[in-house]
Structure formats: structure tokens, C-alpha cells
Design a protein around this motif. Structure first.
Motif, PDB file in Angstrom:
ATOM      1  N   VAL A  74       0.792  -1.269  -0.096  1.00  0.00           N
ATOM      2  CA  VAL A  74      -0.103  -0.021   0.036  1.00  0.00           C
ATOM      3  C   VAL A  74       0.851   1.007   0.143  1.00  0.00           C
ATOM      4  CG1 VAL A  74      -1.834   1.180   1.056  1.00  0.00           C
ATOM      5  CG2 VAL A  74      -1.777  -1.347   1.223  1.00  0.00           C
ATOM      6  N   GLU A  75       0.862   1.878  -1.046  1.00  0.00           N
ATOM      7  CA  GLU A  75       1.574   3.199  -1.184  1.00  0.00           C
ATOM      8  C   GLU A  75       0.866   4.278  -0.564  1.00  0.00           C
ATOM      9  OE1 GLU A  75       4.389   4.514  -4.259  1.00  0.00           O
ATOM     10  OE2 GLU A  75       3.522   2.917  -5.649  1.00  0.00           O
ATOM     11  N   SER A  76      -0.570   4.367  -0.487  1.00  0.00           N
ATOM     12  CA  SER A  76      -1.147   5.431   0.203  1.00  0.00           C
ATOM     13  C   SER A  76      -2.815   5.141   0.408  1.00  0.00           C
ATOM     14  CB  SER A  76      -1.216   6.957  -0.567  1.00  0.00           C
ATOM     15  OG  SER A  76      -1.975   6.841  -1.868  1.00  0.00           O
ATOM     16  N   MET A  77      -3.590   5.497   1.104  1.00  0.00           N
ATOM     17  CA  MET A  77      -4.783   5.019   1.230  1.00  0.00           C
ATOM     18  C   MET A  77      -5.644   6.661   0.976  1.00  0.00           C
ATOM     19  SD  MET A  77      -4.991   2.566   4.293  1.00  0.00           S
ATOM     20  CE  MET A  77      -4.300   3.686   5.549  1.00  0.00           C
ATOM     21  N   ILE A  78      -6.578   6.528   0.336  1.00  0.00           N
ATOM     22  CA  ILE A  78      -7.491   7.519   0.018  1.00  0.00           C
ATOM     23  C   ILE A  78      -9.028   7.202   0.410  1.00  0.00           C
ATOM     24  CG2 ILE A  78      -8.950   9.295  -1.633  1.00  0.00           C
ATOM     25  CD1 ILE A  78      -6.090   9.331  -3.257  1.00  0.00           C
ATOM     26  N   MET A  79      -9.595   7.730   1.701  1.00  0.00           N
ATOM     27  CA  MET A  79     -10.652   7.154   2.185  1.00  0.00           C
ATOM     28  C   MET A  79     -11.894   8.044   2.045  1.00  0.00           C
ATOM     29  SD  MET A  79      -8.881   4.435   3.496  1.00  0.00           S
ATOM     30  CE  MET A  79      -8.721   3.751   5.122  1.00  0.00           C
ATOM     31  N   GLY A  80     -12.765   7.809   1.083  1.00  0.00           N
ATOM     32  CA  GLY A  80     -14.122   8.483   0.950  1.00  0.00           C
ATOM     33  C   GLY A  80     -15.169   8.147   1.774  1.00  0.00           C
ATOM     34  N   GLY A  81     -15.908   9.040   2.564  1.00  0.00           N
ATOM     35  CA  GLY A  81     -17.017   8.506   3.246  1.00  0.00           C
ATOM     36  C   GLY A  81     -16.498   7.560   4.099  1.00  0.00           C
ATOM     37  N   ALA A  82     -15.486   7.773   4.834  1.00  0.00           N
ATOM     38  CA  ALA A  82     -14.661   6.685   5.557  1.00  0.00           C
ATOM     39  C   ALA A  82     -15.360   6.389   6.855  1.00  0.00           C
ATOM     40  CB  ALA A  82     -13.360   7.161   5.776  1.00  0.00           C
ATOM     41  N   ILE A  83     -15.366   5.276   7.097  1.00  0.00           N
ATOM     42  CA  ILE A  83     -16.161   4.576   8.340  1.00  0.00           C
ATOM     43  C   ILE A  83     -15.216   4.098   9.303  1.00  0.00           C
ATOM     44  CG2 ILE A  83     -17.738   2.898   9.477  1.00  0.00           C
ATOM     45  CD1 ILE A  83     -18.978   2.557   6.642  1.00  0.00           C
ATOM     46  N   MET A  84     -14.958   4.953  10.679  1.00  0.00           N
ATOM     47  CA  MET A  84     -13.794   4.703  11.442  1.00  0.00           C
ATOM     48  C   MET A  84     -14.550   4.319  12.950  1.00  0.00           C
ATOM     49  SD  MET A  84     -10.666   3.958  10.622  1.00  0.00           S
ATOM     50  CE  MET A  84     -10.097   3.593   9.245  1.00  0.00           C
ATOM     51  N   LYS A  85     -15.810   4.813  12.807  1.00  0.00           N
ATOM     52  CA  LYS A  85     -16.551   4.548  14.223  1.00  0.00           C
ATOM     53  C   LYS A  85     -17.981   4.535  14.048  1.00  0.00           C
ATOM     54  CE  LYS A  85     -16.763   6.135  18.907  1.00  0.00           C
ATOM     55  NZ  LYS A  85     -16.460   7.334  20.104  1.00  0.00           N
ATOM     56  N   LEU A  86     -18.780   3.723  14.919  1.00  0.00           N
ATOM     57  CA  LEU A  86     -20.252   3.730  14.603  1.00  0.00           C
ATOM     58  C   LEU A  86     -20.739   4.588  15.924  1.00  0.00           C
ATOM     59  CD1 LEU A  86     -21.007  -0.045  13.545  1.00  0.00           C
ATOM     60  CD2 LEU A  86     -20.637   2.012  12.151  1.00  0.00           C
ATOM     61  N   ASN A  87     -21.362   5.565  15.732  1.00  0.00           N
ATOM     62  CA  ASN A  87     -22.185   6.361  16.642  1.00  0.00           C
ATOM     63  C   ASN A  87     -23.224   5.640  17.033  1.00  0.00           C
ATOM     64  OD1 ASN A  87     -23.999   7.021  14.936  1.00  0.00           O
ATOM     65  ND2 ASN A  87     -23.456   9.127  14.606  1.00  0.00           N
ATOM     66  N   PHE A  88     -23.918   6.348  18.254  1.00  0.00           N
ATOM     67  CA  PHE A  88     -24.870   5.507  18.599  1.00  0.00           C
ATOM     68  C   PHE A  88     -26.011   5.358  17.896  1.00  0.00           C
ATOM     69  CE2 PHE A  88     -29.031   5.658  21.213  1.00  0.00           C
ATOM     70  CZ  PHE A  88     -28.847   4.455  22.111  1.00  0.00           C
ATOM     71  N   ARG A  89     -26.524   6.353  17.104  1.00  0.00           N
ATOM     72  CA  ARG A  89     -27.506   5.996  16.126  1.00  0.00           C
ATOM     73  C   ARG A  89     -26.943   5.058  15.155  1.00  0.00           C
ATOM     74  NH1 ARG A  89     -29.585  10.639  11.964  1.00  0.00           N
ATOM     75  NH2 ARG A  89     -30.078  11.654  13.917  1.00  0.00           N
ATOM     76  N   SER A  90     -26.018   4.947  14.652  1.00  0.00           N
ATOM     77  CA  SER A  90     -25.763   3.698  13.564  1.00  0.00           C
ATOM     78  C   SER A  90     -25.648   2.348  14.185  1.00  0.00           C
ATOM     79  CB  SER A  90     -24.356   4.037  13.007  1.00  0.00           C
ATOM     80  OG  SER A  90     -23.430   4.383  13.843  1.00  0.00           O
ATOM     81  N   GLN A  91     -25.373   2.488  15.473  1.00  0.00           N
ATOM     82  CA  GLN A  91     -25.254   1.125  16.174  1.00  0.00           C
ATOM     83  C   GLN A  91     -26.623   0.515  16.258  1.00  0.00           C
ATOM     84  OE1 GLN A  91     -22.344   0.401  19.403  1.00  0.00           O
ATOM     85  NE2 GLN A  91     -21.276   2.342  18.989  1.00  0.00           N
ATOM     86  N   VAL A  92     -27.707   1.416  16.878  1.00  0.00           N
ATOM     87  CA  VAL A  92     -28.919   1.137  16.769  1.00  0.00           C
ATOM     88  C   VAL A  92     -29.653   0.787  15.638  1.00  0.00           C
ATOM     89  CG1 VAL A  92     -31.392   2.037  17.486  1.00  0.00           C
ATOM     90  CG2 VAL A  92     -29.615   2.636  18.865  1.00  0.00           C
TER      91      VAL A  92
END
Length: 262
Positions: free
Chosen positions: A109-127
Motif C-alpha cells: 500500500v503506497e497510500s490510502m484515500i478514504m472517501g466517506g470513511a467509516i472509523m466509528k459507529l455512533n450511537f444512532r448507527s449502532q442502533v
């Protein structure tokens, strides 16, 4: 092997690999191929069960997908094409797969371009996910998918992205949707690990300012990780490459070229 297409550049030795999200396909990158193809070699692929990547026979007897197994699908393609290193561009769940690939094979991997990245689910998304787990076997998956798409991309200007993903998701089967949905059971510990570990690979997060579920956590990640930067796109939701393609292409290509000058 995953269905894939390559676009070769006459002189460039660099590769850019595009990874779509759950329910999408390689077709979501149609506004990127020309711009990136003018600068680099390009690889687009369909994740298993998506687009023209039909489920393999071995998957028919395996009800559970894992992030590692799906990541290995991508590695199989780049090995087949003898691509030693690539820049990776992902959208939504595709960013998790790219980050996982970088963890397992950082030398690729030379680099990462993360569009609309998911790195944490907030309370609403976990529900939302818990509701999905409860109803996934009794509610037609397209109803669930349309519901999730609306929650993630609720505004009028998100409509084109929402419709694109919904139309692509129609090509999935119910069993395939359930397999992918079960991935959510392992997503929280994986994301917690990714947030805690700075992998030290140049990373650009491209987020819509209206991506209300995921932008706040990305700001926190970028503040802690040394080689990460954030570009926020005005008047834009979750699927930045579809809603603002010209700006997305400009900033991401500039990012890659800037690495070459460093």
C-alpha cells in the motif's frame, strides 16, 4: 477471482486500485476512471457477490464472510496482475477493507484515500445495525437497504448517490445481503483497533460536510494519526466521489502527485 478491469497508462508505473462499498459495484467509479486513467494505471473490481463477481462455489456453503476473507479476495487480484504496490481509493465500507489490507500487507500500500470513511459507529448507527440484525431474515433486504441508505444520505442533494447505491444493491440476492450484514458483528473491535493504531501510511480522508454519521470520528482520527489528513467537501454527503466528482478527482490526484514530490 473477483471480476475486475484494468486501464493501462502508456508511461506511468503507478497503480491506483478502487474499492467500492457494500451494495455497490465498480460502476460507482465511472466518474473517476477517465481522470485517474490520464495519470496512472487503474484497477477497479467488484467485491464478492457484487456487480459481476458472482459468489464462488465455496462461498455457497459458507454463511459467514469476514473482513479478512474479503480483503484476501482483493490481494488475490493484485497478485494475479503482479501489482507489487498500489495507491488504494475506497468509499464507505471499502475504506475498512483498504485499512485492513494495509494492516495485513503494508508493503503493498503506497497510500490510502478514504472517501466517506467509516472509523466509528455512533450511537444512532449502532442502533440501526441492531435493528437490521433483528429484521434481516424477515424483512425484504431491499427495504432494509433503502432505509439505511436514507439514514446515511438523507438530504435532497444526496438523492443521486442514494439511488445509485439502491439500484446496484438490487443485483444482490437476499442470502448475499445477509452474509454481508453479518460482517457488522466484527466491525466494532476492528474499528477500535484501527483508531488506536497509527499505521504510518500516507492517508487522505475525503468527507462530505453533511456526512453526519461518520465525519466527527474521522476528525478525531486525523488529529491523532501523524500521516493522515482530512479534506471536507462542502454541500456534500457520504458518497463524495459521486456527489462532487470533479473536486474529489482534483484533490485526490493532487494528493498522490504530492507524495511523488516528497
Amino acid at each position: 477471482m473477483l471480476n475486475h478491469h484494468i486501464y493501462l497508462h502508456k508511461t506511468s508505473k503507478q497503480w491506483v486500485t478502487f474499492v467500492h462499498g457494500a451494495g455497490g459495484s465498480s460502476s460507482i467509479w465511472f466518474k473517476q476512471i477517465r481522470s485517474f486513467g490520464a495519470e496512472f494505471n487503474v484497477l477497479v473490481l467488484d467485491l464478492r457477490g457484487h456487480g459481476n463477481s458472482k459468489p464462488a462455489l465455496k462461498d455457497a456453503f459458507n454463511s459467514k464472510y469476514t473482513f479478512d476473507s474479503i480483503t484476501n479476495d482483493i490481494v488475490e487480484v493484485i497478485n494475479h496482475l503482479k501489482i507489487e504496490k498500489s495507491h488504494f481509493v475506497g468509499i464507505s465500507l471499502g475504506t475498512i477493507l483498504i485499512r485492513n489490507l494495509a494492516e495485513k500487507h503494508p508493503e503493498r500500500v503506497e497510500s490510502m484515500i478514504m472517501g466517506g470513511a467509516i472509523m466509528k459507529l455512533n450511537f444512532r448507527s449502532q442502533v440501526l445495525i441492531k435493528l437490521g440484525v433483528i429484521f434481516k431474515s424477515v424483512v425484504p433486504y431491499m427495504l432494509l437497504y433503502k432505509f439505511f441508505a436514507f439514514i446515511i444520505m438523507p438530504r435532497k442533494n444526496h438523492k443521486s448517490s442514494r439511488l445509485l447505491f439502491v439500484n446496484e444493491a438490487k443485483k444482490l440476492y437476499q442470502k448475499e445481503f445477509v452474509r454481508w450484514f453479518k460482517l457488522t458483528s466484527e466491525i466494532n473491535p476492528l474499528l477500535r483497533f484501527f483508531r488506536a493504531k497509527d499505521i504510518k501510511i500516507p492517508t487522505l480522508y475525503v468527507m462530505g460536510e453533511e456526512d453526519h454519521l461518520f465525519l466527527p470520528s474521522i476528525k478525531n482520527v486525523v488529529a491523532k494519526h501523524i500521516q493522515s489528513s482530512l479534506y471536507v467537501v462542502k454541500n456534500c454527503g457520504h458518497v463524495v466521489n459521486v456527489e462532487q466528482p470533479e473536486l474529489f478527482n482534483k484533490e485526490t490526484i493532487k494528493f498522490i502527485k504530492g507524495l511523488n514530490l516528497a
